[in-house]
Design an enzyme around this catalytic site. Structure first.
Site, PDB file in Angstrom:
ATOM      1  CE1 TYR A 149      -4.273  -2.082   5.430  1.00  0.00           C
ATOM      2  CE2 TYR A 149      -3.125  -0.771   4.549  1.00  0.00           C
ATOM      3  CZ  TYR A 149      -4.153  -1.280   4.949  1.00  0.00           C
ATOM      4  OH  TYR A 149      -3.839  -1.313   3.246  1.00  0.00           O
ATOM      5  CB  SER A 188      -0.701  -0.186   1.506  1.00  0.00           C
ATOM      6  OG  SER A 188      -1.661   0.762   1.907  1.00  0.00           O
TER       7      SER A 188
HETATM    8  P1  NAD Z   1     -11.319  -6.462  -0.061  1.00  0.00           P
HETATM    9  O1  NAD Z   1     -12.218  -6.204   1.365  1.00  0.00           O
HETATM   10  O2  NAD Z   1     -12.213  -5.557  -1.697  1.00  0.00           O
HETATM   11  O3  NAD Z   1     -10.811  -7.407  -0.143  1.00  0.00           O
HETATM   12  C1  NAD Z   1     -10.257  -8.626   0.506  1.00  0.00           C
HETATM   13  C2  NAD Z   1     -10.524 -10.078   0.492  1.00  0.00           C
HETATM   14  O4  NAD Z   1      -9.357 -10.220   1.590  1.00  0.00           O
HETATM   15  C3  NAD Z   1     -12.216 -10.514   0.688  1.00  0.00           C
HETATM   16  O5  NAD Z   1     -12.468 -11.283   0.162  1.00  0.00           O
HETATM   17  C4  NAD Z   1     -11.834 -10.305   2.258  1.00  0.00           C
HETATM   18  O6  NAD Z   1     -12.784 -12.020   2.741  1.00  0.00           O
HETATM   19  C5  NAD Z   1     -10.583 -11.764   1.692  1.00  0.00           C
HETATM   20  N1  NAD Z   1     -10.255 -11.818   3.645  1.00  0.00           N
HETATM   21  C6  NAD Z   1     -10.092 -10.962   4.506  1.00  0.00           C
HETATM   22  N2  NAD Z   1      -9.211 -11.762   5.318  1.00  0.00           N
HETATM   23  C7  NAD Z   1      -8.834 -12.947   4.859  1.00  0.00           C
HETATM   24  C8  NAD Z   1      -8.533 -14.081   5.455  1.00  0.00           C
HETATM   25  N3  NAD Z   1      -7.622 -13.981   6.996  1.00  0.00           N
HETATM   26  N4  NAD Z   1      -7.855 -14.750   4.743  1.00  0.00           N
HETATM   27  C9  NAD Z   1      -8.697 -15.172   3.643  1.00  0.00           C
HETATM   28  N5  NAD Z   1      -9.115 -13.789   3.128  1.00  0.00           N
HETATM   29  C10 NAD Z   1      -9.371 -12.719   3.935  1.00  0.00           C
HETATM   30  O7  NAD Z   1     -10.385  -5.421   0.050  1.00  0.00           O
HETATM   31  P2  NAD Z   1      -9.499  -4.706  -0.734  1.00  0.00           P
HETATM   32  O8  NAD Z   1      -9.813  -2.777  -0.808  1.00  0.00           O
HETATM   33  O9  NAD Z   1      -9.593  -5.427  -2.451  1.00  0.00           O
HETATM   34  O10 NAD Z   1      -7.915  -4.938  -0.254  1.00  0.00           O
HETATM   35  C11 NAD Z   1      -7.184  -6.215  -0.645  1.00  0.00           C
HETATM   36  C12 NAD Z   1      -5.630  -5.572  -0.465  1.00  0.00           C
HETATM   37  O11 NAD Z   1      -5.588  -4.726  -1.230  1.00  0.00           O
HETATM   38  C13 NAD Z   1      -5.581  -5.717   0.587  1.00  0.00           C
HETATM   39  O12 NAD Z   1      -4.260  -6.492   1.107  1.00  0.00           O
HETATM   40  C14 NAD Z   1      -5.802  -3.742   1.382  1.00  0.00           C
HETATM   41  O13 NAD Z   1      -4.603  -3.941   2.378  1.00  0.00           O
HETATM   42  C15 NAD Z   1      -4.984  -3.804  -0.130  1.00  0.00           C
HETATM   43  N6  NAD Z   1      -5.032  -2.194  -0.368  1.00  0.00           N
HETATM   44  C16 NAD Z   1      -5.945  -2.246  -0.288  1.00  0.00           C
HETATM   45  C17 NAD Z   1      -6.547  -0.689  -0.939  1.00  0.00           C
HETATM   46  C18 NAD Z   1      -7.130   0.129  -0.864  1.00  0.00           C
HETATM   47  O14 NAD Z   1      -7.762   1.203  -1.037  1.00  0.00           O
HETATM   48  N7  NAD Z   1      -8.935  -0.840  -1.423  1.00  0.00           N
HETATM   49  C19 NAD Z   1      -5.433   0.550  -0.841  1.00  0.00           C
HETATM   50  C20 NAD Z   1      -3.724  -0.691  -0.728  1.00  0.00           C
HETATM   51  C21 NAD Z   1      -3.976  -1.422  -0.267  1.00  0.00           C
END
Ligand code: NAD
Length: 260
Positions: free
Chosen positions: A155, A142
Site C-alpha cells: 500500500y 494517502s
Molecule cells: P472503500 O472500501 O469504501 O471503497 C473502495 C471501492 O473501490 C469499493 O467500492 C470497491 O468495490 C472498489 N474497488 C476495489 N477494487 C476495485 C477494482 N479492482 N476495480 C474497481 N473498483 C474496485 O474504500 P475507501 O476508504 O473509500 O477508499 C477509496 C480510496 O481512498 C482508496 O484508494 C484508498 O486507498 C484511499 N484512501 C482511503 C483512506 C481511508 O482511511 N479510508 C485514507 C487514504 C486513502
C-alpha cells in the site's frame, strides 16, 4: 455550480470516499459515471444521485482489466458525450508483516492501485486530448504517499508511486491543458478502514480501541478522523481549478497527521 457542463468518472465510487466525491461533483452540476467492481452498488449510487436531481450512471469496471476500463470509459463518453475529470480512487488494503506477505496479495494490491491508475489515466488522456479542451486527473493517494506504517508494504509502495505518475501526467498533459494532482487523506472511517481495525488489533496484539487511538489517530492534531466530505471538498478544488498553475501537486488532508 462549480462543475456545470463537466463530465467526471470516479472509480471505486460505489462506496466510501469515491461515493462522496461522486455525490459532491453531481451536486456541483457534473454528470458522473460511477465505475466500480461492484456493479450493483455502482448502479445504486447512481440511482441515489438521480433521485437528488443529478446526472449519473453506474459502470461495471475492474480497474485492473484493460478491456473493462476501455469499455467503461467508452460507456461514459457514449452517455454523456465527453470527459473532463477522472478521479482514480478505487483501492483495497491488505495488512501483513513483510516477511509473511503472500506474493499474490502484493501483486493484487499493486494492480488495483497502480495498473488501475495507469489504465484509467491512459483511457482518459486519449479522450481529453481528442476533445482538445483540457481536463483534470485526480489520484487518491494517502498520507501513505508520504509516510510509512508497519504492515502496509504494498500500500505504501503503491501510494508513493501515484505521486510519480501524477508528475509525469502533469508534464505530458500540460500542452493539452490536462492537469494531474494527488489527494493524500489521513484515516477516513470507510469500509476499507473498518476492516483494518480488527486485523491490526490482531497483528499488533492490542485492542481495537488502541488501534484507533495509538496507531491511526495518534499523530493528528486533534484525534479526529478525516471525513469523506473533507476529501470530496479537496477533490472539487482540484477538479474545478482551471489552469496549469496547479498541477503535479499532492495535498495532504489529515488533521495534521503529516505536515509538509
Ligand atoms: P472503500 O472500501 O469504501 O471503497 C473502495 C471501492 O473501490 C469499493 O467500492 C470497491 O468495490 C472498489 N474497488 C476495489 N477494487 C476495485 C477494482 N479492482 N476495480 C474497481 N473498483 C474496485 O474504500 P475507501 O476508504 O473509500 O477508499 C477509496 C480510496 O481512498 C482508496 O484508494 C484508498 O486507498 C484511499 N484512501 C482511503 C483512506 C481511508 O482511511 N479510508 C485514507 C487514504 C486513502
Amino acid at each position: 455550480m462549480r462543475l456545470a457542463n463537466k463530465v467526471a468518472i470516479v472509480t471505486g465510487a460505489a462506496s466510501g470516499i469515491g461515493r462522496e466525491i461522486a455525490r459532491r461533483f453531481a451536486a456541483e452540476g457534473a454528470a458522473v459515471a460511477i465505475a466500480d467492481l461492484d456493479a450493483g452498488a455502482a448502479d445504486a449510487a447512481a440511482v441515489e444521485i438521480r433521485r437528488d436531481g443529478g446526472r449519473s450512471i453506474g459502470v461495471a469496471m475492474d480497474v485492473t482489466a484493460e478491456n473493462e476500463v476501455e469499455a467503461g470509459m467508452a460507456r461514459c463518453v457514449e452517455e454523456f458525450g465527453r470527459l473532463d475529470v477522472l478521479v482514480s480512487n478505487a483501492g483495497i488494503q491488505i495488512v501483513s508483516p513483510l516477511d509473511q506477505f503472500p506474493f499474490a496479495k502484493w501483486k493484487l494490491l499493486l494492480a488495483v492501485h497502480l495498473d488501475g491508475a495507469f489504465l484509467t489515466t491512459r483511457a482518459a488522456l486519449r479522450q481529453m486530448y481528442k476533445q482538445g479542451q483540457g481536463g483534470s486527473i485526480i489520484y487518491m493517494g494517502s498520507v501513505h504517499s508520504k509516510e510509512a506504517s508497519a504492515l502496509k508494504a504494498p500500500y505504501v509502495t503503491a501510494k508513493h508511486g501515484l505521486i510519480g505518475l501524477a508528475k509525469v501526467v502533469a508534464k505530458e498533459g500540460a500542452p493539452h491543458g490536462v492537469r494531474a494532482n494527488v489527494i493524500c487523506p489521513g484515516y477516513v472511517r470507510t469500509p476499507l478502514v473498518d476492516k483494518q481495525i480488527p486485523e491490526q488489533a490482531k497483528e499488533l496484539g492490542i485492542s481495537e480501541e488502541a488501534v484507533v487511538k495509538t496507531v491511526m489517530l495518534k499523530e493528528t492534531v486533534d484525534g479526529e478522523f478525516t471525513t469523506t466530505e473533507d476529501v470530496a471538498a479537496a477533490a472539487l478544488f482540484f477538479a474545478s481549478f482551471e489552469s496549469n498553475a496547479l498541477t503535479g501537486q499532492s495535498l495532504v488532508v489529515s488533521h495534521g497527521w503529516f505536515m509538509q
